[in-house]
Design a protein around this motif. Structure first.
Motif, PDB file in Angstrom:
ATOM      1  N   VAL A 104      -8.604  -4.523  15.538  1.00  0.00           N
ATOM      2  CA  VAL A 104      -8.601  -5.454  14.408  1.00  0.00           C
ATOM      3  C   VAL A 104      -9.074  -6.803  14.947  1.00  0.00           C
ATOM      4  N   ASP A 105     -10.311  -7.178  14.584  1.00  0.00           N
ATOM      5  CA  ASP A 105     -10.933  -8.370  15.137  1.00  0.00           C
ATOM      6  C   ASP A 105     -10.630  -9.640  14.363  1.00  0.00           C
ATOM      7  N   LYS A 106     -10.298  -9.496  13.087  1.00  0.00           N
ATOM      8  CA  LYS A 106     -10.127 -10.672  12.240  1.00  0.00           C
ATOM      9  C   LYS A 106      -8.796 -10.631  11.519  1.00  0.00           C
ATOM     10  N   ALA A 107      -8.225 -11.827  11.346  1.00  0.00           N
ATOM     11  CA  ALA A 107      -6.985 -11.937  10.579  1.00  0.00           C
ATOM     12  C   ALA A 107      -7.269 -11.595   9.126  1.00  0.00           C
ATOM     13  N   GLY A 108      -6.269 -11.069   8.462  1.00  0.00           N
ATOM     14  CA  GLY A 108      -6.416 -10.725   7.051  1.00  0.00           C
ATOM     15  C   GLY A 108      -5.431  -9.637   6.664  1.00  0.00           C
ATOM     16  N   THR A 109      -5.575  -9.163   5.454  1.00  0.00           N
ATOM     17  CA  THR A 109      -4.717  -8.117   4.928  1.00  0.00           C
ATOM     18  C   THR A 109      -5.564  -6.880   4.660  1.00  0.00           C
ATOM     19  N   TYR A 110      -5.104  -5.750   5.156  1.00  0.00           N
ATOM     20  CA  TYR A 110      -5.800  -4.483   5.000  1.00  0.00           C
ATOM     21  C   TYR A 110      -4.855  -3.518   4.292  1.00  0.00           C
ATOM     22  N   ASP A 111      -5.249  -3.045   3.130  1.00  0.00           N
ATOM     23  CA  ASP A 111      -4.426  -2.106   2.370  1.00  0.00           C
ATOM     24  C   ASP A 111      -4.709  -0.680   2.824  1.00  0.00           C
ATOM     25  N   PHE A 112      -3.657   0.156   2.848  1.00  0.00           N
ATOM     26  CA  PHE A 112      -3.853   1.590   3.088  1.00  0.00           C
ATOM     27  C   PHE A 112      -3.212   2.380   1.967  1.00  0.00           C
ATOM     28  N   ASN A 113      -3.676   3.621   1.806  1.00  0.00           N
ATOM     29  CA  ASN A 113      -3.214   4.462   0.706  1.00  0.00           C
ATOM     30  C   ASN A 113      -3.343   5.935   1.065  1.00  0.00           C
ATOM     31  N   CYS A 114      -2.712   6.762   0.228  1.00  0.00           N
ATOM     32  CA  CYS A 114      -2.837   8.214   0.365  1.00  0.00           C
ATOM     33  C   CYS A 114      -4.212   8.616  -0.162  1.00  0.00           C
ATOM     34  N   SER A 115      -4.936   9.389   0.613  1.00  0.00           N
ATOM     35  CA  SER A 115      -6.299   9.764   0.236  1.00  0.00           C
ATOM     36  C   SER A 115      -6.391  11.166  -0.365  1.00  0.00           C
ATOM     37  N   ILE A 116      -5.242  11.822  -0.561  1.00  0.00           N
ATOM     38  CA  ILE A 116      -5.222  13.159  -1.163  1.00  0.00           C
ATOM     39  C   ILE A 116      -4.308  13.111  -2.385  1.00  0.00           C
ATOM     40  N   GLN A 117      -4.814  13.540  -3.529  1.00  0.00           N
ATOM     41  CA  GLN A 117      -3.995  13.575  -4.739  1.00  0.00           C
ATOM     42  C   GLN A 117      -2.783  14.460  -4.456  1.00  0.00           C
ATOM     43  N   CYS A 118      -1.584  13.847  -4.493  1.00  0.00           N
ATOM     44  CA  CYS A 118      -0.403  14.570  -4.019  1.00  0.00           C
ATOM     45  C   CYS A 118       0.690  14.732  -5.067  1.00  0.00           C
ATOM     46  N   GLY A 119       0.453  14.279  -6.269  1.00  0.00           N
ATOM     47  CA  GLY A 119       1.459  14.469  -7.303  1.00  0.00           C
ATOM     48  C   GLY A 119       1.738  13.205  -8.083  1.00  0.00           C
ATOM     49  N   SER A 120       2.851  13.214  -8.807  1.00  0.00           N
ATOM     50  CA  SER A 120       3.154  12.133  -9.748  1.00  0.00           C
ATOM     51  C   SER A 120       3.367  10.784  -9.073  1.00  0.00           C
ATOM     52  N   GLY A 121       3.772  10.727  -7.825  1.00  0.00           N
ATOM     53  CA  GLY A 121       3.987   9.460  -7.133  1.00  0.00           C
ATOM     54  C   GLY A 121       2.818   9.002  -6.287  1.00  0.00           C
ATOM     55  N   HIS A 122       1.675   9.672  -6.415  1.00  0.00           N
ATOM     56  CA  HIS A 122       0.507   9.376  -5.581  1.00  0.00           C
ATOM     57  C   HIS A 122       0.089   7.906  -5.632  1.00  0.00           C
ATOM     58  N   ASP A 123       0.047   7.331  -6.825  1.00  0.00           N
ATOM     59  CA  ASP A 123      -0.418   5.948  -6.963  1.00  0.00           C
ATOM     60  C   ASP A 123       0.504   4.949  -6.268  1.00  0.00           C
ATOM     61  N   ASN A 124       1.736   5.335  -5.971  1.00  0.00           N
ATOM     62  CA  ASN A 124       2.677   4.446  -5.307  1.00  0.00           C
ATOM     63  C   ASN A 124       2.606   4.545  -3.781  1.00  0.00           C
ATOM     64  N   MET A 125       1.791   5.468  -3.281  1.00  0.00           N
ATOM     65  CA  MET A 125       1.677   5.644  -1.823  1.00  0.00           C
ATOM     66  C   MET A 125       0.677   4.650  -1.261  1.00  0.00           C
TER      67      MET A 125
END
Length: 132
Positions: A104-125
């Protein structure tokens, strides 16, 4: 083919197509610039070994703090369900048991998420890497 069977078959087929095509972002090899970009800061340069574990429907840890210049060896593991791990701005996309090494070369915010549709709570991952 009987009309009732044809209708059920069509609905099942459409459901499968929807599940297989939902939510996954392509990893076409071009990384977008990091969100909240700022100039590199001092104090980093360490190697961090981090394991992120996915369970229905959360990541552990959900937030990761790093210093600009840190090298990260990130391992992704599934505890419950079938999940993927993606950091779009760093061009990282992992499946269960895989490891990626990046700096990580630069300061900042990097978001991560689930990349496989996994069910009803997927959008919260989701989670965040904060680089200072």
């Amino acid at each position: 083919m009987k009309p009732k069977f044809r209708c059920i078959f069509t609905i099942a087929l459409l459901s499968i197509v929807l599940v297989l095509s939902a939510c996954g972002k392509s990893n076409n090899g071009t990384a977008a610039p990091p969100a909240n970009n700022t100039a590199p800061s001092t104090g980093g340069g360490q190697t961090k070994e981090i394991t992120v574990t996915a369970k229905n429907f959360a990541f552990d840890p959900p937030n990761i703090d790093l210093k600009a210049g840190d090298t990260v060896k990130l391992t992704f593991k599934n505890k419950d369900g079938v999940h993927g791990f993606e950091i779009p701005d760093l061009n990282v996309n992992l499946q269960d048991g895989q490891t990626a090494t990046f700096t990580v070369d630069k300061a900042g915010t990097y978001d991560f998420n689930c990349s496989i549709q996994c069910g009803s709570g997927h959008d919260n991952m989701t989670g965040t890497i904060t680089v200072s």
